[in-house]
Design a protein around this motif. Sequence first.
Motif, PDB file in Angstrom:
ATOM      1  N   UNK A 234      59.715 -21.768 -61.656  1.00 55.74           N
ATOM      2  CA  UNK A 234      61.151 -22.031 -62.129  1.00 55.74           C
ATOM      3  C   UNK A 234      61.442 -23.400 -61.893  1.00 55.74           C
ATOM      4  N   UNK A 235      60.789 -24.276 -61.201  1.00 52.27           N
ATOM      5  CA  UNK A 235      61.129 -25.560 -60.999  1.00 52.27           C
ATOM      6  C   UNK A 235      60.785 -26.314 -62.098  1.00 52.27           C
ATOM      7  N   UNK A 236      59.777 -25.780 -62.802  1.00 55.39           N
ATOM      8  CA  UNK A 236      59.047 -26.407 -64.114  1.00 55.39           C
ATOM      9  C   UNK A 236      60.187 -25.999 -65.123  1.00 55.39           C
ATOM     10  N   UNK A 237      60.658 -24.968 -65.127  1.00 60.85           N
ATOM     11  CA  UNK A 237      61.722 -24.498 -66.248  1.00 60.85           C
ATOM     12  C   UNK A 237      62.793 -25.540 -66.244  1.00 60.85           C
ATOM     13  N   UNK A 238      63.340 -25.840 -64.744  1.00 62.72           N
ATOM     14  CA  UNK A 238      64.469 -26.565 -64.729  1.00 62.72           C
ATOM     15  C   UNK A 238      64.083 -28.119 -65.283  1.00 62.72           C
ATOM     16  N   UNK A 239      62.808 -28.550 -65.338  1.00 62.13           N
ATOM     17  CA  UNK A 239      62.534 -29.702 -66.067  1.00 62.13           C
ATOM     18  C   UNK A 239      61.948 -29.720 -67.406  1.00 62.13           C
ATOM     19  N   UNK A 240      62.270 -28.367 -68.002  1.00 63.26           N
ATOM     20  CA  UNK A 240      61.946 -28.207 -69.607  1.00 63.26           C
ATOM     21  C   UNK A 240      60.375 -28.254 -69.702  1.00 63.26           C
ATOM     22  N   UNK A 241      59.597 -28.026 -68.641  1.00 60.68           N
ATOM     23  CA  UNK A 241      58.080 -27.898 -68.802  1.00 60.68           C
ATOM     24  C   UNK A 241      57.522 -26.406 -68.465  1.00 60.68           C
ATOM     25  N   UNK A 242      58.179 -25.519 -68.714  1.00 64.85           N
ATOM     26  CA  UNK A 242      57.685 -24.178 -68.146  1.00 64.85           C
ATOM     27  C   UNK A 242      56.668 -23.943 -69.162  1.00 64.85           C
ATOM     28  N   UNK A 243      56.370 -24.189 -70.293  1.00 65.75           N
ATOM     29  CA  UNK A 243      55.512 -23.918 -71.277  1.00 65.75           C
ATOM     30  C   UNK A 243      54.152 -24.635 -70.681  1.00 65.75           C
ATOM     31  N   UNK A 244      54.157 -25.628 -69.865  1.00 63.33           N
ATOM     32  CA  UNK A 244      52.902 -26.063 -69.282  1.00 63.33           C
ATOM     33  C   UNK A 244      52.615 -25.501 -67.953  1.00 63.33           C
ATOM     34  N   UNK A 245      53.275 -24.443 -67.563  1.00 60.88           N
ATOM     35  CA  UNK A 245      52.748 -23.640 -66.187  1.00 60.88           C
ATOM     36  C   UNK A 245      51.974 -22.468 -66.591  1.00 60.88           C
ATOM     37  N   UNK A 246      50.881 -22.383 -65.738  1.00 65.03           N
ATOM     38  CA  UNK A 246      50.002 -21.334 -66.049  1.00 65.03           C
ATOM     39  C   UNK A 246      49.610 -20.765 -64.762  1.00 65.03           C
TER      40      UNK A 246
END
Length: 248
Positions: A234-246
């Motif tokens: 969720x924190x990655x989503x807030x930074x606009x990098x959700x696609x990098x999360x695996x």
Amino acid sequence: MSSEALVVPAGTRRERRHRATVEEIKQIARGLLAEGGADGVTIRAIAREMGMAAPGIYRYFHSHDDLLRELRADICAEVALRLRLACGAVPEENAPRRLIVGARELRGWALAHRSEFEFIRAPAQDGVGGEASDRQALGRHAGWVLGRIFAELMADLWRMRPFPVPEPGSLPPGLTRQLSGIRGGSTADLPIEAIAVMLRWWVRLYGLICMEALGHMESAMADGTAFFEGELADACGALGIRTFYMEP
């Protein structure tokens, strides 16, 4: 063999013995810390493990506080190196992955070294104020060194992939003044709004790691991995990098 080859600088052997004893004291203190927390790290306990009289420890450390400060600095340096090595294994251009790897590495270390993490988490009560070297600052609390590492990671991310931030001038004046005071180093060229997002991200993840490592979540869940990963995603989503999360 020439006589020159036999020349040993005065004090060298004694200095080596002194350094070795200092390291032995710190290693024993580290073991006591891991076993029984900070309260177990006493001069008497260390001396007993070493087979020497307690006053003898003061030949190597001026006080108990000095020993704890050195121990805190060593542990902070250790976890900092571990974080930098883990992040360094990811290509520099992949700033999002470096940030994710860093967050997971910090949680993993904290869970594997709960007593040490609790020890370095809180600031030392003495020596506060005035100018400080990096070593002295390391001896105060973990937030200084760990926060700096994650500030660098977030700053790299901002320069490569600017993340969403509040509108310029939208932050409360008091908050803006405080954030201006912490701007510097790797974040010197970042807007105040980006620093606000960085601080929010750090508080969210570091706060969660603290709660889990210190046992404050055990009544709710035996294993906090799924919850942590959900918060990280969720924190990655807030930074606009959700696609990098695996998933790990």
